[in-house]
Design an enzyme around this catalytic site. Structure first.
Site, PDB file in Angstrom:
ATOM      1  N   ASP A 134      23.767  49.962  39.998  1.00  0.00           N
ATOM      2  CA  ASP A 134      23.700  49.760  41.595  1.00  0.00           C
ATOM      3  C   ASP A 134      23.694  48.541  42.484  1.00  0.00           C
ATOM      4  OD1 ASP A 134      22.014  50.485  43.421  1.00  0.00           O
ATOM      5  OD2 ASP A 134      20.164  50.033  42.724  1.00  0.00           O
ATOM      6  N   CYS A 135      24.491  47.776  41.315  1.00  0.00           N
ATOM      7  CA  CYS A 135      25.331  46.629  42.893  1.00  0.00           C
ATOM      8  C   CYS A 135      26.155  47.119  43.538  1.00  0.00           C
ATOM      9  CB  CYS A 135      25.457  45.364  41.660  1.00  0.00           C
ATOM     10  SG  CYS A 135      27.081  45.688  41.425  1.00  0.00           S
ATOM     11  N   GLY A 136      26.155  48.288  43.963  1.00  0.00           N
ATOM     12  CA  GLY A 136      27.568  48.048  44.832  1.00  0.00           C
ATOM     13  C   GLY A 136      29.657  47.935  44.266  1.00  0.00           C
ATOM     14  N   LYS A 137      29.493  48.569  43.391  1.00  0.00           N
ATOM     15  CA  LYS A 137      30.103  49.297  43.111  1.00  0.00           C
ATOM     16  C   LYS A 137      31.219  50.086  43.339  1.00  0.00           C
ATOM     17  CE  LYS A 137      29.288  48.762  38.134  1.00  0.00           C
ATOM     18  NZ  LYS A 137      27.847  48.506  38.346  1.00  0.00           N
ATOM     19  N   SER A 138      30.739  50.948  43.231  1.00  0.00           N
ATOM     20  CA  SER A 138      31.460  52.370  44.134  1.00  0.00           C
ATOM     21  C   SER A 138      32.102  52.113  45.282  1.00  0.00           C
ATOM     22  CB  SER A 138      30.607  53.288  43.160  1.00  0.00           C
ATOM     23  OG  SER A 138      30.374  53.530  42.209  1.00  0.00           O
ATOM     24  N   ASP A 172      37.351  53.805  38.837  1.00  0.00           N
ATOM     25  CA  ASP A 172      35.850  53.114  38.752  1.00  0.00           C
ATOM     26  C   ASP A 172      35.107  54.100  37.465  1.00  0.00           C
ATOM     27  OD1 ASP A 172      33.082  52.752  39.672  1.00  0.00           O
ATOM     28  OD2 ASP A 172      33.156  54.363  40.773  1.00  0.00           O
ATOM     29  N   GLU A 173      33.911  53.423  36.996  1.00  0.00           N
ATOM     30  CA  GLU A 173      33.425  53.144  35.908  1.00  0.00           C
ATOM     31  C   GLU A 173      33.982  52.463  34.653  1.00  0.00           C
ATOM     32  OE1 GLU A 173      30.501  53.976  35.679  1.00  0.00           O
ATOM     33  OE2 GLU A 173      29.927  55.177  37.741  1.00  0.00           O
ATOM     34  N   ALA A 174      35.441  52.079  34.882  1.00  0.00           N
ATOM     35  CA  ALA A 174      35.603  51.599  34.217  1.00  0.00           C
ATOM     36  C   ALA A 174      35.506  51.253  32.531  1.00  0.00           C
ATOM     37  CB  ALA A 174      37.262  50.210  34.705  1.00  0.00           C
ATOM     38  N   GLN A 175      34.406  50.553  32.517  1.00  0.00           N
ATOM     39  CA  GLN A 175      33.479  49.970  30.875  1.00  0.00           C
ATOM     40  C   GLN A 175      34.002  51.601  30.182  1.00  0.00           C
ATOM     41  OE1 GLN A 175      31.777  50.633  34.124  1.00  0.00           O
ATOM     42  NE2 GLN A 175      29.818  52.290  33.433  1.00  0.00           N
TER      43      GLN A 175
HETATM   44  N1  ADP Z   1      19.286  53.530  51.944  1.00  0.00           N
HETATM   45  C1  ADP Z   1      20.366  52.101  51.420  1.00  0.00           C
HETATM   46  N2  ADP Z   1      20.932  51.410  52.897  1.00  0.00           N
HETATM   47  C2  ADP Z   1      21.340  50.470  52.525  1.00  0.00           C
HETATM   48  N3  ADP Z   1      21.917  50.172  51.200  1.00  0.00           N
HETATM   49  C3  ADP Z   1      21.754  51.147  50.158  1.00  0.00           C
HETATM   50  C4  ADP Z   1      21.453  52.477  50.741  1.00  0.00           C
HETATM   51  N4  ADP Z   1      20.948  53.258  49.715  1.00  0.00           N
HETATM   52  C5  ADP Z   1      22.311  51.733  48.231  1.00  0.00           C
HETATM   53  N5  ADP Z   1      22.507  50.680  49.087  1.00  0.00           N
HETATM   54  C6  ADP Z   1      23.006  49.791  48.832  1.00  0.00           C
HETATM   55  O1  ADP Z   1      23.918  50.522  47.550  1.00  0.00           O
HETATM   56  C7  ADP Z   1      24.382  49.868  46.279  1.00  0.00           C
HETATM   57  C8  ADP Z   1      24.225  51.580  45.074  1.00  0.00           C
HETATM   58  O2  ADP Z   1      25.417  50.725  45.506  1.00  0.00           O
HETATM   59  P1  ADP Z   1      26.754  51.740  44.947  1.00  0.00           P
HETATM   60  O3  ADP Z   1      28.121  51.571  44.729  1.00  0.00           O
HETATM   61  O4  ADP Z   1      25.834  52.874  44.411  1.00  0.00           O
HETATM   62  O5  ADP Z   1      26.356  50.911  42.994  1.00  0.00           O
HETATM   63  P2  ADP Z   1      26.880  50.483  41.655  1.00  0.00           P
HETATM   64  O6  ADP Z   1      28.442  51.391  42.027  1.00  0.00           O
HETATM   65  O7  ADP Z   1      27.074  49.364  41.504  1.00  0.00           O
HETATM   66  O8  ADP Z   1      25.999  51.345  41.058  1.00  0.00           O
HETATM   67  C9  ADP Z   1      22.474  49.320  46.552  1.00  0.00           C
HETATM   68  O9  ADP Z   1      22.710  48.031  45.526  1.00  0.00           O
HETATM   69  C10 ADP Z   1      22.818  48.964  47.245  1.00  0.00           C
HETATM   70  O10 ADP Z   1      22.689  47.785  48.038  1.00  0.00           O
HETATM   71  C1  LIG Z   2      23.725  50.267  30.347  1.00  0.00           C
HETATM   72  C2  LIG Z   2      24.352  52.086  30.224  1.00  0.00           C
HETATM   73  C3  LIG Z   2      24.983  52.202  31.638  1.00  0.00           C
HETATM   74  N1  LIG Z   2      25.467  54.175  30.980  1.00  0.00           N
HETATM   75  C4  LIG Z   2      26.183  55.267  32.369  1.00  0.00           C
HETATM   76  C5  LIG Z   2      25.378  55.096  33.013  1.00  0.00           C
HETATM   77  C6  LIG Z   2      25.555  55.477  34.726  1.00  0.00           C
HETATM   78  O1  LIG Z   2      25.767  56.248  34.123  1.00  0.00           O
HETATM   79  C7  LIG Z   2      26.816  54.539  34.107  1.00  0.00           C
HETATM   80  C8  LIG Z   2      26.502  53.200  35.422  1.00  0.00           C
HETATM   81  O2  LIG Z   2      26.693  54.160  36.692  1.00  0.00           O
HETATM   82  P1  LIG Z   2      26.773  52.291  37.877  1.00  0.00           P
HETATM   83  O3  LIG Z   2      27.617  53.020  39.002  1.00  0.00           O
HETATM   84  O4  LIG Z   2      27.382  51.032  37.027  1.00  0.00           O
HETATM   85  O5  LIG Z   2      25.155  52.480  38.548  1.00  0.00           O
HETATM   86  O6  LIG Z   2      27.433  53.600  33.686  1.00  0.00           O
HETATM   87  C9  LIG Z   2      26.059  53.802  30.192  1.00  0.00           C
HETATM   88  O7  LIG Z   2      26.128  55.385  29.754  1.00  0.00           O
HETATM   89  N2  LIG Z   2      26.019  53.386  28.615  1.00  0.00           N
HETATM   90  C10 LIG Z   2      25.139  51.891  28.947  1.00  0.00           C
HETATM   91  O8  LIG Z   2      24.382  51.497  28.404  1.00  0.00           O
END
Ligand code: ADP
Ligand SMILES: Cc1cn([C@H]2C[C@H](O)[C@@H](COP(=O)(O)O)O2)c(=O)[nH]c1=O
Length: 238
Positions: A40-44, A114-117
């Protein structure tokens, strides 16, 4: 002879491929980059922004993903953006994927993953080879650590091989207000400490049995999910 990037005039396969972006003067860097941070930090979102900015310069890219939350082969951001992507299956050789594109006459200048882990270490090695030998720019996005706070094997390999390591700057806060770096896996109000490494789920409360919650180290260690979770638990017990 194997096919090579049509944007160039190479004489051999993945080796000796000159500047992939030469067609538009965009100098290829042939770099492997890893952008990492908690859920949820904005990677995607950043992955899609980078693709957008590259594409509008006339560069040709491939979007790759493994196990997107949406269940589809896509890169999807919680900001509402989503793009179709190619699923990187367990046994896929990423070099073959690129070679097939070249064979079909398509150019490939960069990869966004994405989801390169979830990549295998071998697949990360293949990405490094594409960066070195075919001068592709490779942008990887993913978590560093899993729910047990240990490195994912793919992320470990990225830390070992990447030219650039970029911690995403947007902080995800623990319920206490401290920056969160730990992806807790939560079931029934408890932080799970054992289980499969891969379990696709969201941070938002859903109907899924399992969700994730980003916590600071102290609250990850103690398994304290904060007052909201405690209240929810109380209600479900009465
Ligand atoms: N309604 C919103 N308004 C502003 N920012 C948002 C909103 N919803 C989500 N976000 C932003 O999107 C981020 C999540 O982006 P996402 O690319 O899905 O994260 P990740 O791929 O790291 O899990 C959140 O940390 C937040 O900063
Ligand atoms: C910690 C952790 C996460 N996952 C999965 C859960 C989500 O589907 C993704 C991460 O998504 P995001 O874009 O970074 O929000 O990874 C998992 O399978 N195993 C774990 O330990």
């Amino acid at each position: 002879m194997e096919p090579t990037n049509p944007s160039t005039d190479p004489t051999d396969a993945l080796s000796a491929v000159p500047a992939a972006g030469a067609h538009r003067g965009a100098a290829p860097t042939g770099r492997l980059r890893f952008f990492f941070g908690p859920m949820d930090c904005g990677k995607s979102t950043l992955a899609l922004q980078i693709d957008h900015n590259q594409a509008r310069q006339g560069r040709a890219g491939l979007l790759l993903v493994r196990h997107d939350r949406s269940g589809a082969p896509a890169i999807s951001s919680r900001m509402g953006l989503a793009r179709d992507a190619l699923e990187v299956h367990e046994d896929l050789d990423v070099r073959d994927l690129v070679r097939h594109r070249w064979a079909a006459g398509a150019r490939v200048d960069y990869l966004v993953v994405d989801e390169a882990q979830f990549l295998s270490p071998a697949q990360v090695d293949q990405l490094a080879e594409l960066a070195d030998d075919a001068r592709l720019d490779v942008y990887c996005f993913g978590l560093a650590t899993d729910f047990r706070s240990t490195l994912f094997p793919g992320s470990r390999r990225l830390f070992e091989l990447a030219d650039e390591l970029n911690a995403i700057q947007v902080e995800v806060l623990c319920w206490c207000g401290h920056p969160g770096r730990f992806n807790a896996r939560v079931h029934d109000g408890d932080v799970l400490r054992a289980g499969d490494t891969v379990l696709v789920a969201d941070t938002a409360p859903t109907t899924d049995e399992v969700r994730y919650q980003v916590l600071c180290r102290q609250h990850y260690r103690t398994g304290d999910l904060g007052p909201a979770a405690a209240q929810g638990r109380q209600l479900s017990l009465t």
